[in-house]
Design an enzyme around this catalytic site. Sequence first.
Site, PDB file in Angstrom:
ATOM      1  NE  ARG A 235      -4.282  -1.223   0.019  1.00  0.00           N
ATOM      2  CZ  ARG A 235      -4.418  -2.193  -0.900  1.00  0.00           C
ATOM      3  NH1 ARG A 235      -3.470  -2.417  -1.785  1.00  0.00           N
ATOM      4  NH2 ARG A 235      -5.511  -2.916  -0.945  1.00  0.00           N
ATOM      5  CG  HIS A 283      -3.205  -0.216  -6.868  1.00  0.00           C
ATOM      6  ND1 HIS A 283      -3.531   0.402  -5.679  1.00  0.00           N
ATOM      7  CD2 HIS A 283      -3.380  -1.550  -6.644  1.00  0.00           C
ATOM      8  CE1 HIS A 283      -3.907  -0.512  -4.793  1.00  0.00           C
ATOM      9  NE2 HIS A 283      -3.816  -1.710  -5.361  1.00  0.00           N
TER      10      HIS A 283
HETATM   11  P1  NDP Z   1      -1.730 -11.287   4.572  1.00  0.00           P
HETATM   12  O1  NDP Z   1      -2.686 -10.801   5.588  1.00  0.00           O
HETATM   13  O2  NDP Z   1      -1.790 -12.715   4.172  1.00  0.00           O
HETATM   14  O3  NDP Z   1      -0.229 -10.976   5.036  1.00  0.00           O
HETATM   15  C1  NDP Z   1       0.134  -9.764   5.609  1.00  0.00           C
HETATM   16  C2  NDP Z   1       1.562  -9.870   6.090  1.00  0.00           C
HETATM   17  O4  NDP Z   1       1.951  -8.600   6.621  1.00  0.00           O
HETATM   18  C3  NDP Z   1       1.730 -10.891   7.214  1.00  0.00           C
HETATM   19  O5  NDP Z   1       2.962 -11.559   7.066  1.00  0.00           O
HETATM   20  C4  NDP Z   1       1.756 -10.016   8.463  1.00  0.00           C
HETATM   21  O6  NDP Z   1       2.502 -10.552   9.542  1.00  0.00           O
HETATM   22  C5  NDP Z   1       2.499  -8.808   7.924  1.00  0.00           C
HETATM   23  N1  NDP Z   1       2.253  -7.655   8.794  1.00  0.00           N
HETATM   24  C6  NDP Z   1       1.090  -7.017   9.036  1.00  0.00           C
HETATM   25  N2  NDP Z   1       1.274  -6.025   9.937  1.00  0.00           N
HETATM   26  C7  NDP Z   1       2.579  -6.049  10.266  1.00  0.00           C
HETATM   27  C8  NDP Z   1       3.381  -5.317  11.163  1.00  0.00           C
HETATM   28  N3  NDP Z   1       2.859  -4.320  11.917  1.00  0.00           N
HETATM   29  N4  NDP Z   1       4.675  -5.625  11.275  1.00  0.00           N
HETATM   30  C9  NDP Z   1       5.211  -6.643  10.556  1.00  0.00           C
HETATM   31  N5  NDP Z   1       4.506  -7.398   9.675  1.00  0.00           N
HETATM   32  C10 NDP Z   1       3.206  -7.102   9.545  1.00  0.00           C
HETATM   33  O7  NDP Z   1      -1.940 -10.346   3.294  1.00  0.00           O
HETATM   34  P2  NDP Z   1      -1.595 -10.666   1.764  1.00  0.00           P
HETATM   35  O8  NDP Z   1      -0.254 -11.248   1.672  1.00  0.00           O
HETATM   36  O9  NDP Z   1      -2.731 -11.378   1.145  1.00  0.00           O
HETATM   37  O10 NDP Z   1      -1.604  -9.173   1.155  1.00  0.00           O
HETATM   38  C11 NDP Z   1      -0.710  -8.195   1.633  1.00  0.00           C
HETATM   39  C12 NDP Z   1      -1.126  -6.821   1.138  1.00  0.00           C
HETATM   40  O11 NDP Z   1      -0.826  -6.676  -0.254  1.00  0.00           O
HETATM   41  C13 NDP Z   1      -2.623  -6.501   1.201  1.00  0.00           C
HETATM   42  O12 NDP Z   1      -3.002  -6.121   2.508  1.00  0.00           O
HETATM   43  C14 NDP Z   1      -2.753  -5.356   0.221  1.00  0.00           C
HETATM   44  O13 NDP Z   1      -2.554  -4.135   0.899  1.00  0.00           O
HETATM   45  C15 NDP Z   1      -1.607  -5.590  -0.760  1.00  0.00           C
HETATM   46  N6  NDP Z   1      -2.087  -5.945  -2.103  1.00  0.00           N
HETATM   47  C16 NDP Z   1      -1.721  -5.154  -3.167  1.00  0.00           C
HETATM   48  C17 NDP Z   1      -2.128  -5.473  -4.433  1.00  0.00           C
HETATM   49  C18 NDP Z   1      -1.700  -4.682  -5.605  1.00  0.00           C
HETATM   50  O14 NDP Z   1      -2.235  -4.874  -6.699  1.00  0.00           O
HETATM   51  N7  NDP Z   1      -0.728  -3.804  -5.470  1.00  0.00           N
HETATM   52  C19 NDP Z   1      -2.975  -6.645  -4.693  1.00  0.00           C
HETATM   53  C20 NDP Z   1      -3.279  -7.406  -3.520  1.00  0.00           C
HETATM   54  C21 NDP Z   1      -2.848  -7.065  -2.273  1.00  0.00           C
HETATM   55  P3  NDP Z   1       2.037 -11.939  10.220  1.00  0.00           P
HETATM   56  O15 NDP Z   1       2.472 -13.001   9.227  1.00  0.00           O
HETATM   57  O16 NDP Z   1       2.815 -11.983  11.459  1.00  0.00           O
HETATM   58  O17 NDP Z   1       0.547 -11.853  10.387  1.00  0.00           O
HETATM   59  C1  OXD Z   2      -5.942  -5.562  -3.407  1.00  0.00           C
HETATM   60  C2  OXD Z   2      -5.421  -4.616  -4.351  1.00  0.00           C
HETATM   61  O1  OXD Z   2      -5.936  -5.296  -2.216  1.00  0.00           O
HETATM   62  O2  OXD Z   2      -5.701  -4.753  -5.538  1.00  0.00           O
HETATM   63  O3  OXD Z   2      -6.394  -6.643  -3.857  1.00  0.00           O
HETATM   64  O4  OXD Z   2      -4.688  -3.697  -3.976  1.00  0.00           O
END
Ligand code: NDP
Ligand code: OXD
Length: 320
Positions: A235, A283
């Site tokens: 993000r 994005h």
């Molecule tokens: P998940 O919820 O599966 O994973 C999130 C990861 O972030 C976990 O490893 C979590 O740690 C870690 N995390 C969260 N908060 C913290 C913190 N404060 N400190 C350290 N680590 C942290 O999400 P996804 O992998 O499915 O997706 C990740 C993000 O990718 C989405 O939230 C979205 O914002 C973004 N995204 C972007 C897209 C794009 O097109 N650019 C498309 C899809 C998603 P833990 O393992 O310990 O829970």
């Molecule tokens: C998502 C994204 O969160 O597209 O899936 O950013």
Amino acid sequence: MSAILIAVDGWDPASWARRLGEMLPGHVILQTDDNGVYGSDEDLAGISHLLTWKPRSDLVAKLKNLQVIFSLGAGVDHIIGLEDLPDVPIVRIVDPDLTARMSEYVAWQVLHHHRQGSGFARLQADRHWKELRHPAASDITVGMMGTGVLGQDAASVLRRIGFRTIGWGRREKQLDGMDCFHGDAGLDDFLGLTDILVALLPLTPETKHILNAGLIGKLKKHGPLGGPVLINAGRGGSQVEADINAALRNGMLAGASLDVFETEPLPPGSPLWDAPNLVITPHVAAVSSPRALCLQIAEQIKAFEQGLPLQNLIDLKRGY
Ligand code: NDP
Ligand code: OXD
């Protein structure tokens, strides 16, 4: 009978409404009209299921009978900040099509920096035949910031190509093929080993502006790429764009790829547009097939209506 509202910003909801209508016969399906209006207050009061991407901030307060919210993306920051968010389950997208597309994006950008994509593009523009050398993938450590669904899959693709991977998350974790660090205590060690940082974090109060000059200064300095590289497809709110712009210009970063921005679309006046060795994409890292996503949501709606548990629920307290 369930009434479904598709409330999206920046996409045409018509194909989603058509597909869901075919998959969920007998359901009332409302959608945003051309002016971004959802329906009368009476229609909205009958909505039980909200499917949404960046809804208007006052929308959920009007949904008096809401039972469940489906984010039409993997991230839920566009929902969590809404006014008067009711206490209903929030489901996010976890889908093999989306995951595969994100891993493609990460592999594409890691290889772009590893294999000097910008350097070769410049040489081609100058009609200049010149070899640029690159280190072995096995000499490069990619640090996955976020080892969730997307971070883990992208890391496995990178390892298949030969890169070393390490990970950082919120909680302690053991994963095959990568050493894992966690929390504030593990962050500096993780950064100090990282040649290419790939951020796949959700936006929460803890991750806001985490990609800043201080963090960039802790990445491995004298690695095989001549300096660290930052890739952010999580993000835009996690990054401080002024710091990334400065780091690219003063050499603290050897390169970067950004798919997400603090303000989207990225304003034409942003200095990032011509920052050196920066790849900008709008994005699109994991834009997924509506067909795949509609099928998954329709299955979840059917299960919910039969009283079965929902999958991929988010935890409001952690914020993702
Ligand atoms: P998940 O919820 O599966 O994973 C999130 C990861 O972030 C976990 O490893 C979590 O740690 C870690 N995390 C969260 N908060 C913290 C913190 N404060 N400190 C350290 N680590 C942290 O999400 P996804 O992998 O499915 O997706 C990740 C993000 O990718 C989405 O939230 C979205 O914002 C973004 N995204 C972007 C897209 C794009 O097109 N650019 C498309 C899809 C998603 P833990 O393992 O310990 O829970
Ligand atoms: C998502 C994204 O969160 O597209 O899936 O950013």
